[in-house]
Design a protein around this motif. Structure first.
Motif, PDB file in Angstrom:
ATOM      1  N   PRO A 181       0.880  -1.171  -0.087  1.00  0.00           N
ATOM      2  CA  PRO A 181       0.138  -0.046  -0.113  1.00  0.00           C
ATOM      3  C   PRO A 181       0.750   1.337  -0.138  1.00  0.00           C
ATOM      4  CG  PRO A 181       0.073  -0.992   2.194  1.00  0.00           C
ATOM      5  CD  PRO A 181       0.751  -2.031   1.405  1.00  0.00           C
ATOM      6  N   TYR A 182       2.219   1.198   0.493  1.00  0.00           N
ATOM      7  CA  TYR A 182       2.880   2.515   0.361  1.00  0.00           C
ATOM      8  C   TYR A 182       4.311   2.120  -0.755  1.00  0.00           C
ATOM      9  CZ  TYR A 182       0.125   2.836   4.436  1.00  0.00           C
ATOM     10  OH  TYR A 182      -1.100   3.038   5.710  1.00  0.00           O
ATOM     11  N   GLU A 183       4.577   3.362  -1.046  1.00  0.00           N
ATOM     12  CA  GLU A 183       6.034   3.560  -1.734  1.00  0.00           C
ATOM     13  C   GLU A 183       7.225   3.327  -0.747  1.00  0.00           C
ATOM     14  OE1 GLU A 183       8.250   5.978  -4.987  1.00  0.00           O
ATOM     15  OE2 GLU A 183       6.326   6.588  -4.458  1.00  0.00           O
ATOM     16  N   ARG A 184       7.165   4.125   0.312  1.00  0.00           N
ATOM     17  CA  ARG A 184       8.243   4.286   1.252  1.00  0.00           C
ATOM     18  C   ARG A 184       7.831   4.547   2.605  1.00  0.00           C
ATOM     19  NH1 ARG A 184       9.882   7.903  -3.025  1.00  0.00           N
ATOM     20  NH2 ARG A 184       8.630   9.550  -2.253  1.00  0.00           N
ATOM     21  N   VAL A 185       8.406   3.751   3.325  1.00  0.00           N
ATOM     22  CA  VAL A 185       8.259   3.198   4.873  1.00  0.00           C
ATOM     23  C   VAL A 185       9.663   3.745   5.658  1.00  0.00           C
ATOM     24  CG1 VAL A 185       7.692   1.742   6.735  1.00  0.00           C
ATOM     25  CG2 VAL A 185       6.992   1.549   4.400  1.00  0.00           C
ATOM     26  N   GLN A 186       9.431   4.360   6.704  1.00  0.00           N
ATOM     27  CA  GLN A 186      10.319   4.809   7.412  1.00  0.00           C
ATOM     28  C   GLN A 186      10.231   4.166   9.039  1.00  0.00           C
ATOM     29  OE1 GLN A 186      11.978   8.979   7.989  1.00  0.00           O
ATOM     30  NE2 GLN A 186      13.998   8.116   8.657  1.00  0.00           N
ATOM     31  N   LEU A 187      11.399   3.718   9.546  1.00  0.00           N
ATOM     32  CA  LEU A 187      11.093   3.113  10.925  1.00  0.00           C
ATOM     33  C   LEU A 187      11.736   4.117  11.894  1.00  0.00           C
ATOM     34  CD1 LEU A 187      11.974  -0.634  10.458  1.00  0.00           C
ATOM     35  CD2 LEU A 187       9.783   0.593  10.310  1.00  0.00           C
ATOM     36  N   PHE A 188      11.053   4.460  12.948  1.00  0.00           N
ATOM     37  CA  PHE A 188      11.495   5.115  14.135  1.00  0.00           C
ATOM     38  C   PHE A 188      11.419   3.802  15.411  1.00  0.00           C
ATOM     39  CE2 PHE A 188       9.845   9.697  12.903  1.00  0.00           C
ATOM     40  CZ  PHE A 188      10.363   9.473  11.732  1.00  0.00           C
TER      41      PHE A 188
END
Length: 400
Positions: free
Chosen positions: A8-15
């Motif tokens: 569902p998403y192009e880019r993911v960032q983890l915090f």
């Protein structure tokens, strides 16, 4: 999930955590935005959940910097304090030290580990986590309210102009005790045992997808299948204040927090770096390398509560290999799916640039030493710069 277009998403960032060094995530996010790599969704755990909330309030990096250095955020951070001497009697203080030694001892004896899991029950563990937590939050019910004026739509999880936010926590719940072969008596309960379950406060696109409910499993279940439920509890309707607090309630730092529909929540350390989830959600993932857990306090505490060795899980995370992309995707910019940002040395690089802890041997407490406002701003700016520069350097080196 073999079809890349299903993500569902192009880019993911983890915090992933961060604690009182949470602002380096904000600098990292700003670097991605500056290089046209703005994440579509951010997954926050523990201290990273607070950073994710700040991005939701102020997605533009200039506004985010202003929020980061605001007196309102300073008040939020300084509301987290150590337990005062008059709030905990001497017996409890000594008990905390004894429990720390006990957890360390148990972590060294694999044969005793299963015995300990069998001996524990719901009430005992909950009481321990509530009574032995080192820190508290003042005015907890309204803890984050002072930040709300930074965004007129701060409670709108469906705002299309900001990255969507997912937050990970966990819950403790009672299960029938299968060891009872007779009817319960006044001295026993069929709900004596406990289990833990990973919680995912889901972003809008994930919450709307029934497909993900069927495939999301907790990766640490394989390390502690008797203690951790295999499935992830997906929370679709939620608010930031309780979700952030639930994610930050890691054992022995902050006490568990209660959410009516979920029960007692114990924090995001159950899946601190949810790399599997991130790679299922998006085509491109920005995660961080992390230093190992110390073997004296952190690792035994996680082992005691969650039943798994966090360093074993960390090795699994760093060795994770996402599914290969299709030939079509490989031809596009940012074709490499998983990017590890080099943050494992943040503890050394940001020494002194965060809230300090000090052991008071006379009071038998771990004290939090908050800087004044000007010192706080200096610390936060140093964290931002570290996160920004490390991320910008990585982007340049990888030619993204």
């Amino acid at each position: 999930m073999n079809n890349q277009s299903a993500k569902p998403y192009e880019r993911v960032q983890l915090f992933s955590g961060g604690g009182s060094r949470f602002a380096y995530y904000l600098g990292s996010y700003a670097a991605l935005v500056a290089h046209d790599l703005k994440p579509d969704v951010i997954v926050g755990t523990c201290g990273g959940s607070l950073s994710a909330y700040l991005v939701n309030l102020a997605p533009d990096p200039k506004d985010l910097q202003a929020l980061m250095c605001s007196r309102e955020l300073y008040h939020v951070i300084t509301a987290i304090r150590h337990v005062a001497p008059d709030e905990a009697n001497k017996r409890l203080k000594i008990r905390y030290m004894m429990q720390a030694l006990k957890r360390w001892h148990l972590s060294r004896q694999v044969s005793n580990r299963q015995k300990q899991q069998q001996a524990d029950n719901y009430e005992r563990l909950l009481n321990e986590l509530q009574q032995l937590a080192m820190f508290r939050i003042d005015n907890e019910g309204q803890w984050l309210d002072e930040l709300s004026h930074f965004s007129p739509n701060h409670n709108n999880l469906y705002n299309p102009t900001v990255p969507e936010i997912a937050i990970i926590a966990s819950r403790l719940y009672q299960v029938p005790n299968q060891s009872f072969n007779q009817m319960p008596t006044a001295d026993s309960s069929v709900y004596d045992e406990f289990k833990l379950q990973e919680l995912l406060f889901a972003p809008p696109r994930l919450a709307a997808s029934e497909h993900f409910e069927q495939i999301l499993n907790s990766p640490v279940h394989t390390f502690a299948d008797r203690r951790i439920h295999q499935s992830v509890n997906i929370v679709k309707q939620w608010e930031f204040n309780p979700a952030v607090r639930a994610s930050m309630a890691d054992m022995y730092y902050l006490p568990p927090t209660h959410i009516e529909t979920l029960g007692w929540c114990l924090g995001g350390v159950i899946n601190l770096t949810p790399i599997e989830l991130a790679c299922q959600l998006g085509q491109t993932v920005f995660a961080e390398t992390k230093a190992g857990y110390d073997s004296w306090l952190a690792a035994p505490a996680i082992q005691r509560v969650f039943g798994f060795d966090p360093n074993e899980r960390l090795a699994q995370v760093h060795g994770y290999q996402p599914m290969k992309t299709s030939s079509l995707v490989k031809s596009e910019r940012n074709s490499r799916q998983l990017h590890w940002l080099p943050f494992a040395d943040n503890g050394q690089q940001l020494a002194g640039q965060h809230v300090q802890k000090r052991f008071n041997i006379r009071q038998m407490t771990v004290e939090l030493i908050h800087s004044d406002y000007d010192g706080f701003v200096q610390q936060i700016q140093a964290q931002w710069q570290y996160g920004y520069q490390r991320t910008a350097d990585y982007i340049r080196q990888q030619g993204l």
